[in-house]
Design an enzyme around this catalytic site. Structure first.
Site, PDB file in Angstrom:
ATOM      1  N   GLY A 131      -8.006   9.480  10.185  1.00  0.00           N
ATOM      2  CA  GLY A 131      -8.205   9.589  11.575  1.00  0.00           C
ATOM      3  C   GLY A 131      -9.667  10.463  12.158  1.00  0.00           C
ATOM      4  N   ALA A 151      -9.569   5.986   4.860  1.00  0.00           N
ATOM      5  CA  ALA A 151      -9.536   6.977   5.759  1.00  0.00           C
ATOM      6  C   ALA A 151     -10.816   7.592   5.748  1.00  0.00           C
ATOM      7  CB  ALA A 151      -8.451   7.934   5.161  1.00  0.00           C
ATOM      8  N   GLY A 152     -11.150   8.034   7.070  1.00  0.00           N
ATOM      9  CA  GLY A 152     -12.175   8.933   7.261  1.00  0.00           C
ATOM     10  C   GLY A 152     -13.520   7.950   7.669  1.00  0.00           C
ATOM     11  N   LYS A 185       0.808  -1.123   0.098  1.00  0.00           N
ATOM     12  CA  LYS A 185      -0.042   0.061  -0.137  1.00  0.00           C
ATOM     13  C   LYS A 185       0.784   1.120   0.029  1.00  0.00           C
ATOM     14  CE  LYS A 185      -3.236   2.871   2.564  1.00  0.00           C
ATOM     15  NZ  LYS A 185      -3.514   3.238   4.049  1.00  0.00           N
ATOM     16  N   ASN A 198      -8.690   1.857  10.183  1.00  0.00           N
ATOM     17  CA  ASN A 198      -7.852   1.549  11.477  1.00  0.00           C
ATOM     18  C   ASN A 198      -8.290   2.138  12.553  1.00  0.00           C
ATOM     19  OD1 ASN A 198      -4.196   1.788  12.209  1.00  0.00           O
ATOM     20  ND2 ASN A 198      -6.094   0.902  13.405  1.00  0.00           N
ATOM     21  N   THR A 199      -8.288   3.689  12.599  1.00  0.00           N
ATOM     22  CA  THR A 199      -8.847   4.274  13.995  1.00  0.00           C
ATOM     23  C   THR A 199     -10.246   4.051  14.362  1.00  0.00           C
ATOM     24  OG1 THR A 199      -7.444   6.123  13.163  1.00  0.00           O
ATOM     25  CG2 THR A 199      -8.937   6.597  14.723  1.00  0.00           C
TER      26      THR A 199
END
Length: 270
Positions: free
Chosen positions: A167, A193-194, A106, A215-216
């Site tokens: 994040g 993301a997001g 990635k 992830n977050t």
């Protein structure tokens, strides 16, 4: 035609995956929590930041590969924390060495340490080098349809536009651009993301995305393992809803959902 009993796999280059949820390995309390959350998510592709997580480069320290063995999970080394094409390429070459020639990676090249927004000029340059070097490149990018198409034409095996900033948990801020990217792409489009909660993941899949990486949203939840389970169900439900085809949106409808023929009307003889 895909059915619930035989779901179509996610095809990334020459590899096939049943799960369309990709999960990161950062920000957990420890490797045990990481393992439990990823098992609950059902993810088969697990991304790892080579600059931040030990997968063998730091001898004598606990390795993520002990908790998440490559025999069970497909490792996706990433270049998180890199701000130039050269740094990203160097980092991903290290990841390939540590994973015994593993070509899937990635790519992310950041342009700003505060927003973590991608530097697309450096991303394009790094992508060209990595593809020439034999990597199967999945690439984090802006939600610019032109940039996404250029990355596909370079030879990337998946484009990964952000839904909102890394994040942030803000969800999908520009669904129209995502739909343009999806409509133009011949490779998988994976939101990266997001995502903040399960409904964000479901919406991404309902729009027609091929997968979601997060992830977050899991690691920062009050109960990461429970959130991982919720995300698994959301991605599956969103995919099924996309395949099923939603009803048209209407301001109102005069047609009742139940048949009216044969009903007794007040004031009229039966």
């Amino acid at each position: 035609m895909s059915t619930l009993s035989t779901p179509s796999p996610l095809q990334v280059g020459t590899r096939s995956f049943q799960s369309r949820l990709l999960v990161g390995t950062g920000k957990y309390r420890d490797f045990d929590e990481t393992r439990l959350a990823i098992e609950a998510s059902g993810a088969q592709i697990v991304t790892v930041a080579i600059r931040r997580t030990n997968i063998g480069q730091n001898q004598g320290e606990p390795s993520l590969l002990d908790a998440l063995p490559p025999s069970r999970f497909t490792m996706l080394p990433n270049s998180a924390g890199c701000y130039t094409a050269d740094d990203a390429v160097r980092t991903l070459r290290l990841g390939r060495e540590l994973l015994d020639g593993h070509s899937l990676c990635k790519l992310e090249v950041l342009g700003d340490p505060h927003t973590l927004y991608p530097n697309m000029a450096e991303t394009l340059r790094a992508a060209e080098t990595l593809v020439r070097d034999g990597f199967d490149v999945m690439v984090y990018c802006s939600d610019d349809p032109i940039m996404a198409k250029q990355l596909e034409e370079i030879g990337c095996v998946a484009v990964m536009p952000l839904a909102s900033l890394i994040g942030s948990g803000m969800g999908i801020l520009n669904p129209w651009n995502l739909q343009i990217i999806i409509g133009n792409a011949k490779v998988p489009v994976i939101v990266d993301a997001g995502v903040g909660t399960a409904s964000d993941a479901a919406i991404a899949m309902e729009l027609g995305c091929d997968g979601v990486l997060m992830n977050t949203a899991i690691a920062a939840a009050r109960e990461p393992v429970l959130m991982a389970s919720a995300m698994r169900k959301a991605v599956e439900a969103g995919r099924e809803a996309f395949l099923a085809g939603r009803m048209p949106k209407k301001l109102y409808s005069a047609a009742p959902s139940s048949p009216t023929a044969g009903l007794i009307t007040p004031g009229k003889p039966a």
